[in-house]
Design a protein around this motif. Structure first.
Motif, PDB file in Angstrom:
ATOM      1  N   SER A 210       0.804  -1.193   0.102  1.00  0.00           N
ATOM      2  CA  SER A 210       0.050  -0.048  -0.036  1.00  0.00           C
ATOM      3  C   SER A 210       0.894   1.252  -0.140  1.00  0.00           C
ATOM      4  CB  SER A 210      -0.911  -0.086   1.099  1.00  0.00           C
ATOM      5  OG  SER A 210      -1.663  -1.120   1.125  1.00  0.00           O
TER       6      SER A 210
ATOM      7  N   ASN B  54      -1.129  -4.887   9.116  1.00  0.00           N
ATOM      8  CA  ASN B  54      -2.376  -5.884   8.977  1.00  0.00           C
ATOM      9  C   ASN B  54      -3.375  -5.432   8.883  1.00  0.00           C
ATOM     10  OD1 ASN B  54      -2.151  -4.822  11.660  1.00  0.00           O
ATOM     11  ND2 ASN B  54      -2.460  -6.866  12.693  1.00  0.00           N
ATOM     12  N   ARG B  55      -3.670  -4.202   9.055  1.00  0.00           N
ATOM     13  CA  ARG B  55      -5.246  -3.734   8.921  1.00  0.00           C
ATOM     14  C   ARG B  55      -5.549  -3.514   7.324  1.00  0.00           C
ATOM     15  NH1 ARG B  55      -5.457   2.252   7.458  1.00  0.00           N
ATOM     16  NH2 ARG B  55      -3.711   3.081   7.283  1.00  0.00           N
ATOM     17  N   ARG B  56      -6.965  -3.862   7.264  1.00  0.00           N
ATOM     18  CA  ARG B  56      -7.329  -3.477   5.632  1.00  0.00           C
ATOM     19  C   ARG B  56      -7.577  -2.213   5.398  1.00  0.00           C
ATOM     20  NH1 ARG B  56     -10.895  -6.771   2.594  1.00  0.00           N
ATOM     21  NH2 ARG B  56      -9.766  -8.587   3.671  1.00  0.00           N
TER      22      ARG B  56
ATOM     23  N   ASN C 121      -8.073   0.438   2.126  1.00  0.00           N
ATOM     24  CA  ASN C 121      -9.376   0.886   1.156  1.00  0.00           C
ATOM     25  C   ASN C 121      -8.737   2.066   0.658  1.00  0.00           C
ATOM     26  OD1 ASN C 121     -10.440   3.038   2.605  1.00  0.00           O
ATOM     27  ND2 ASN C 121     -11.255   1.682   4.055  1.00  0.00           N
TER      28      ASN C 121
ATOM     29  N   LEU D 195      -7.330  -2.596  -6.140  1.00  0.00           N
ATOM     30  CA  LEU D 195      -7.432  -3.593  -4.945  1.00  0.00           C
ATOM     31  C   LEU D 195      -8.328  -4.651  -5.408  1.00  0.00           C
ATOM     32  CD1 LEU D 195      -8.112  -1.046  -2.033  1.00  0.00           C
ATOM     33  CD2 LEU D 195      -6.009  -2.550  -2.196  1.00  0.00           C
TER      34      LEU D 195
ATOM     35  N   SER E 274      -8.072  -9.265  -5.920  1.00  0.00           N
ATOM     36  CA  SER E 274      -7.365 -10.508  -5.157  1.00  0.00           C
ATOM     37  C   SER E 274      -5.972 -10.361  -5.701  1.00  0.00           C
ATOM     38  CB  SER E 274      -8.131 -11.671  -5.748  1.00  0.00           C
ATOM     39  OG  SER E 274      -9.211 -11.947  -5.398  1.00  0.00           O
TER      40      SER E 274
ATOM     41  N   SER F  45      -8.240 -15.329  -1.948  1.00  0.00           N
ATOM     42  CA  SER F  45      -8.659 -14.660  -0.634  1.00  0.00           C
ATOM     43  C   SER F  45      -7.976 -13.553  -0.300  1.00  0.00           C
ATOM     44  CB  SER F  45      -9.116 -15.721   0.269  1.00  0.00           C
ATOM     45  OG  SER F  45      -7.753 -16.082   0.696  1.00  0.00           O
TER      46      SER F  45
ATOM     47  N   ILE G 246      -6.153 -10.112  -0.468  1.00  0.00           N
ATOM     48  CA  ILE G 246      -6.327  -8.735  -1.337  1.00  0.00           C
ATOM     49  C   ILE G 246      -4.822  -7.763  -1.610  1.00  0.00           C
ATOM     50  CG2 ILE G 246      -7.473  -6.543  -1.449  1.00  0.00           C
ATOM     51  CD1 ILE G 246      -9.434  -8.843  -1.896  1.00  0.00           C
ATOM     52  N   SER G 247      -4.555  -7.543  -2.747  1.00  0.00           N
ATOM     53  CA  SER G 247      -3.381  -6.976  -3.008  1.00  0.00           C
ATOM     54  C   SER G 247      -3.603  -5.550  -3.717  1.00  0.00           C
ATOM     55  CB  SER G 247      -2.585  -7.755  -3.974  1.00  0.00           C
ATOM     56  OG  SER G 247      -1.220  -7.267  -4.286  1.00  0.00           O
TER      57      SER G 247
END
Length: 217
Positions: free
Chosen positions: A74, A102-104, A106, A147, A149, A156, A158-159
């Motif tokens: 990111s 390690n957080r998602r 967006n 963003l 797979s 599963s 996300i990249s």
């Protein structure tokens, strides 16, 4: 009374004539808008294949990245896009903005960081590879953040990638990816599978556009 009736009849006739003119004016306007829309989308679908040059890759294979504070895809992705637009960045500051790892993440995270430097970010749905040419062309020259797979073997995860090229002739998309490397080519079929293997339908085919204010206006 006859004169008044004549006047009323004449007024009604004028009003009807104006209504007819307005009716056809609106129809004409709608036709113009529709034709212009069809022309625009036809032009879009016939844009030549294009790869944006000068988008700096930031991947785990580069010595600069290995020796830098950057520790995830990111932070590397936003560096790649903002450097392309000419920004000189403090890599530690970028890394801190996308911590913890390690957080998602967006699209709002990228939009918020780019806004600090005066850039405009917007999320747009581009379902077909040809739709990407709205930005990946010789005039706009705008790389897209995506963003989806990670890969077809592990859908599963996300990249994040930077899309820099589209070739309808070869049916391939070119991108920079943190772990896959720079100028990584993936077929339309495999790229679409990254969307459809795991990501819910309503979340598919969304891309992030980051541009200077003068381009996004």
């Amino acid at each position: 009374m006859p004169e008044q009736n004549a006047f009323t009849t004449q007024s009604n006739g004028v009003m009807k004539e104006k209504n007819v003119i307005m009716h056809w004016f609106i129809i004409g306007l709608v036709v113009i808008v529709v034709v212009a829309g069809i022309y625009f989308f036809r032009q879009l679908s016939h844009l030549p294949d294009y790869t944006i040059s000068g988008v700096p890759p930031m991947t785990i294979f580069q010595e600069e990245v290995i020796n830098s504070p950057l520790r995830n895809g990111s932070s590397a992705t936003i560096v790649s896009v903002l450097r392309y637009w000419g920004e000189k960045l403090d890599l530690q500051d970028v890394n801190n903005a996308f911590f913890p790892y390690n957080r998602r993440i967006n699209y709002n995270d990228f939009i918020g960081y780019a806004k600090k430097f005066g850039y405009i970010g917007k999320v747009e749905r581009l379902p077909k590879p040809s739709d990407l040419k709205k930005y990946i062309n010789a005039e706009q020259r705008t790389p897209l953040i995506v963003l989806n797979s990670y890969d077809n073997r592990n859908p599963s995860v996300i990249s994040v990638s930077v899309v820099i090229g589209v070739s309808e002739e070869n049916k391939k998309i070119t991108l920079h990816n943190w772990t896959q490397g720079n100028n990584y080519e993936i077929s339309f079929t495999d790229f679409d599978r990254l969307w459809t293997s795991f990501i819910p339908e309503q979340n598919r085919y969304w891309y992030l556009v980051i541009q200077p204010a003068n381009l996004s206006a």
